[in-house]
Design an enzyme around this catalytic site. Structure first.
Site, PDB file in Angstrom:
ATOM      1  CG  ASP A  93      -1.941  -1.063   1.262  1.00  0.00           C
ATOM      2  OD1 ASP A  93      -1.745  -2.089   0.585  1.00  0.00           O
ATOM      3  OD2 ASP A  93      -2.947  -0.894   1.973  1.00  0.00           O
ATOM      4  CE  LYS A 155      -5.291   1.598   3.205  1.00  0.00           C
ATOM      5  NZ  LYS A 155      -3.992   1.043   3.653  1.00  0.00           N
ATOM      6  CE  LYS A 184      -6.179  -2.334   3.133  1.00  0.00           C
ATOM      7  NZ  LYS A 184      -4.744  -2.646   3.335  1.00  0.00           N
TER       8      LYS A 184
END
EC number: 4.1.2.4
Length: 224
Positions: A93, A155, A184
């Site tokens: 990430d 995300k 996400k």
């Protein structure tokens, strides 16, 4: 409604606190194996230890990169990405440079992400958009340019600072905007009710430090 096993299978059990000890990360791994979580999310320095402790468990080792600001030099980010891949990370990430977007430079934003995707090779990348730190008028551009650059997931935020928490509204926006990438959600997912609402809004993965509490029907106390 998803059952507990289905929810556990999409939780990336998270501890990215700079003060976390080796024992804290060992506990994180053990909880992930106990509850059959999707993965653990840790600082890069713990990747190797997590790989060893989780070997054969099926729990993925994920790490956060260029975190929590995103304003490092692109060359530094690319180098760090290669280091994480060499360390054996399963997923990364990473923090976007949203300053490029707020400066009206979407091409620079896209090109940096594309360079990171190339450096990661086959490893899935999830971009931390920090939607709470940018005008809503830029959300679609942030998502679509990242998707065009090759990220596997978008995300909403890192869950820290002014990036904001996961909400039904911002998760729904991501789900409606993406054409290929997964979604996400992270930040503020502390209970089974939170997890269920965010999954129903369109999230496919959940980043949270409250996974065990969620599985036990309690509410986590951590912000992330």
């Amino acid at each position: 409604m998803k059952d507990l096993a289905q929810i556990a299978a999409v939780i990336q059990h998270t501890n990215v606190s700079p003060a976390s000890s080796r024992r804290d990360i060992e506990k994180l791994c053990d909880e992930a194996m106990e509850f059959l979580f999707n993965g653990v999310m840790v600082q890069p320095c713990w990747i190797e230890m997590c790989r060893q402790r989780l070997a054969g468990s099926g729990v993925r080792v994920c790490s956060a990169m260029a975190y929590p600001m995103g304003g490092s030099l692109t060359t530094s980010k690319v180098s760090e990405m290669r280091d994480l891949v060499a360390a054996g990370v399963d997923e990364v990430d990473f923090m976007a440079n949203i300053g490029f977007l707020t400066s009206g430079e979407p091409a620079a934003y896209h090109d940096e992400i594309a360079a990171l995707v190339a450096a990661a090779g086959a490893k899935p990348l999830k971009i931390m958009l920090e939607l709470g730190a940018m005008p809503e008028t830029l959300w679609a551009t942030a998502i679509l340019e990242a998707e065009k650059a090759g990220v596997a997931y978008v995300k909403n935020s890192s869950g820290w600072g002014n990036g904001g928490k996961a909400t039904v509204e911002n998760v729904s926006f991501m789900r409606k905007t993406v054409t290929r990438a997964g979604v996400k959600a992270s930040g503020g997912i502390r209970s089974l009710a939170d997890a269920t609402a965010i999954l129903n809004a369109g999230a496919e993965l959940l980043g949270t430090s409250a996974g065990p509490a969620i599985m036990r029907g309690n509410s986590g106390k951590q912000d992330y």
